[in-house]
Design a protein around this motif. Structure first.
Motif, PDB file in Angstrom:
ATOM      1  N   PHE A 283       4.160  43.370  56.868  1.00  0.00           N
ATOM      2  CA  PHE A 283       3.978  42.037  57.444  1.00  0.00           C
ATOM      3  C   PHE A 283       4.911  41.018  56.801  1.00  0.00           C
ATOM      4  O   PHE A 283       5.369  40.084  57.459  1.00  0.00           O
ATOM      5  CB  PHE A 283       2.518  41.603  57.343  1.00  0.00           C
ATOM      6  CG  PHE A 283       1.638  42.322  58.325  1.00  0.00           C
ATOM      7  CD1 PHE A 283       1.646  41.987  59.670  1.00  0.00           C
ATOM      8  CD2 PHE A 283       0.816  43.356  57.908  1.00  0.00           C
ATOM      9  CE1 PHE A 283       0.854  42.661  60.588  1.00  0.00           C
ATOM     10  CE2 PHE A 283       0.016  44.036  58.810  1.00  0.00           C
ATOM     11  CZ  PHE A 283       0.033  43.691  60.150  1.00  0.00           C
ATOM     12  N   MET A 284       5.211  41.204  55.526  1.00  0.00           N
ATOM     13  CA  MET A 284       6.162  40.311  54.862  1.00  0.00           C
ATOM     14  C   MET A 284       7.565  40.518  55.448  1.00  0.00           C
ATOM     15  O   MET A 284       8.311  39.553  55.651  1.00  0.00           O
ATOM     16  CB  MET A 284       6.185  40.558  53.355  1.00  0.00           C
ATOM     17  CG  MET A 284       4.865  40.332  52.671  1.00  0.00           C
ATOM     18  SD  MET A 284       4.233  38.663  52.954  1.00  0.00           S
ATOM     19  CE  MET A 284       2.600  38.807  52.282  1.00  0.00           C
ATOM     20  N   ILE A 285       7.918  41.771  55.721  1.00  0.00           N
ATOM     21  CA  ILE A 285       9.215  42.060  56.339  1.00  0.00           C
ATOM     22  C   ILE A 285       9.285  41.419  57.726  1.00  0.00           C
ATOM     23  O   ILE A 285      10.321  40.874  58.111  1.00  0.00           O
ATOM     24  CB  ILE A 285       9.451  43.583  56.399  1.00  0.00           C
ATOM     25  CG1 ILE A 285       9.725  44.114  54.989  1.00  0.00           C
ATOM     26  CG2 ILE A 285      10.591  43.928  57.346  1.00  0.00           C
ATOM     27  CD1 ILE A 285       9.753  45.631  54.884  1.00  0.00           C
ATOM     28  N   LEU A 286       8.194  41.477  58.478  1.00  0.00           N
ATOM     29  CA  LEU A 286       8.170  40.846  59.797  1.00  0.00           C
ATOM     30  C   LEU A 286       8.226  39.329  59.710  1.00  0.00           C
ATOM     31  O   LEU A 286       8.759  38.668  60.604  1.00  0.00           O
ATOM     32  CB  LEU A 286       6.907  41.280  60.557  1.00  0.00           C
ATOM     33  CG  LEU A 286       6.866  42.735  61.009  1.00  0.00           C
ATOM     34  CD1 LEU A 286       5.482  43.080  61.550  1.00  0.00           C
ATOM     35  CD2 LEU A 286       7.925  42.998  62.056  1.00  0.00           C
ATOM     36  N   ALA A 287       7.676  38.766  58.642  1.00  0.00           N
ATOM     37  CA  ALA A 287       7.690  37.307  58.479  1.00  0.00           C
ATOM     38  C   ALA A 287       9.078  36.790  58.125  1.00  0.00           C
ATOM     39  O   ALA A 287       9.410  35.643  58.435  1.00  0.00           O
ATOM     40  CB  ALA A 287       6.690  36.888  57.406  1.00  0.00           C
ATOM     41  N   LEU A 288       9.885  37.622  57.476  1.00  0.00           N
ATOM     42  CA  LEU A 288      11.194  37.165  56.992  1.00  0.00           C
ATOM     43  C   LEU A 288      12.090  36.598  58.096  1.00  0.00           C
ATOM     44  O   LEU A 288      12.612  35.495  57.943  1.00  0.00           O
ATOM     45  CB  LEU A 288      11.892  38.289  56.232  1.00  0.00           C
ATOM     46  CG  LEU A 288      13.138  37.863  55.476  1.00  0.00           C
ATOM     47  CD1 LEU A 288      12.814  36.841  54.403  1.00  0.00           C
ATOM     48  CD2 LEU A 288      13.797  39.087  54.854  1.00  0.00           C
ATOM     49  N   PRO A 289      12.298  37.297  59.234  1.00  0.00           N
ATOM     50  CA  PRO A 289      13.146  36.686  60.269  1.00  0.00           C
ATOM     51  C   PRO A 289      12.522  35.428  60.880  1.00  0.00           C
ATOM     52  O   PRO A 289      13.248  34.544  61.339  1.00  0.00           O
ATOM     53  CB  PRO A 289      13.324  37.787  61.312  1.00  0.00           C
ATOM     54  CG  PRO A 289      12.313  38.819  61.009  1.00  0.00           C
ATOM     55  CD  PRO A 289      11.908  38.658  59.581  1.00  0.00           C
ATOM     56  N   CYS A 290      11.201  35.346  60.878  1.00  0.00           N
ATOM     57  CA  CYS A 290      10.554  34.121  61.378  1.00  0.00           C
ATOM     58  C   CYS A 290      10.921  32.944  60.487  1.00  0.00           C
ATOM     59  O   CYS A 290      11.241  31.860  60.983  1.00  0.00           O
ATOM     60  CB  CYS A 290       9.041  34.300  61.412  1.00  0.00           C
ATOM     61  SG  CYS A 290       8.476  35.585  62.533  1.00  0.00           S
ATOM     62  N   PHE A 291      10.870  33.153  59.171  1.00  0.00           N
ATOM     63  CA  PHE A 291      11.231  32.089  58.245  1.00  0.00           C
ATOM     64  C   PHE A 291      12.725  31.805  58.281  1.00  0.00           C
ATOM     65  O   PHE A 291      13.144  30.659  58.088  1.00  0.00           O
ATOM     66  CB  PHE A 291      10.784  32.430  56.825  1.00  0.00           C
ATOM     67  CG  PHE A 291       9.298  32.422  56.642  1.00  0.00           C
ATOM     68  CD1 PHE A 291       8.480  31.609  57.408  1.00  0.00           C
ATOM     69  CD2 PHE A 291       8.705  33.223  55.689  1.00  0.00           C
ATOM     70  CE1 PHE A 291       7.100  31.593  57.236  1.00  0.00           C
ATOM     71  CE2 PHE A 291       7.333  33.212  55.507  1.00  0.00           C
ATOM     72  CZ  PHE A 291       6.526  32.398  56.281  1.00  0.00           C
ATOM     73  N   ALA A 292      13.548  32.824  58.533  1.00  0.00           N
ATOM     74  CA  ALA A 292      14.993  32.604  58.628  1.00  0.00           C
ATOM     75  C   ALA A 292      15.317  31.668  59.790  1.00  0.00           C
ATOM     76  O   ALA A 292      16.289  30.914  59.728  1.00  0.00           O
ATOM     77  CB  ALA A 292      15.717  33.943  58.806  1.00  0.00           C
TER      78      ALA A 292
END
Length: 142
Positions: A50-59
């Motif tokens: 889930f952290m990996i999935l959140a990364l592009p959202c934050f980018a």
């Protein structure tokens, strides 16, 4: 007959859409981080995924939160390895395969599915287990 749109009106619309899109990405990223934190306490719910999935959202929404996630002492190394090389540490591969096997066993024991559903779920989990095992490991030659 359509009215001509002024350059200022279309620019304002793009800015408004940009803000709305960033807000949407931010909300999605925060939701994924929240689910990831729940995964710390709930067995079989992956945290780093889930952290990996959140990364592009934050980018796309918040460079500050993207940097926080990349530099986080617990999640940062795995997220950075995934971003740089699509790599997964060996211990995470083992944990994922054990988790999938345990999840499938619980599914099979408690649901008692018919043969078609049993084979379909087994094939689905086997596909993803093979996929994750074949990912490179951090530090391995690419």
């Amino acid at each position: 007959m359509s009215m001509p749109i002024s350059v200022e009106a279309s620019t304002d619309e793009l800015v408004r859409r940009g803000r709305a899109a960033r807000a949407g990405w931010l909300v999605l990223g925060l939701a994924l981080v929240g689910i990831g934190f729940i995964g710390i306490f709930v067995p079989l719910l992956p945290t780093t995924s889930f952290m990996i999935l959140a990364l592009p959202c934050f980018a796309r929404s918040s460079p500050r939160l993207e940097a926080w996630l990349l530099n986080h002492p617990r999640f940062g190394p795995g997220v950075r390895a995934w971003r740089a090389h699509g790599s997964v540490p060996r211990h995470a591969k083992i944990a994922a395969c054990i988790g999938m096997a345990l999840g499938y066993s619980l599914f099979w024991l408690h649901v008692r599915p018919g043969p078609l559903l049993t084979c379909t779920v087994a094939a689905f989990m086997l596909y993803w287990a093979i996929w994750i095992v074949r990912r490179p490991e951090p530090g391995a030659p690419q």
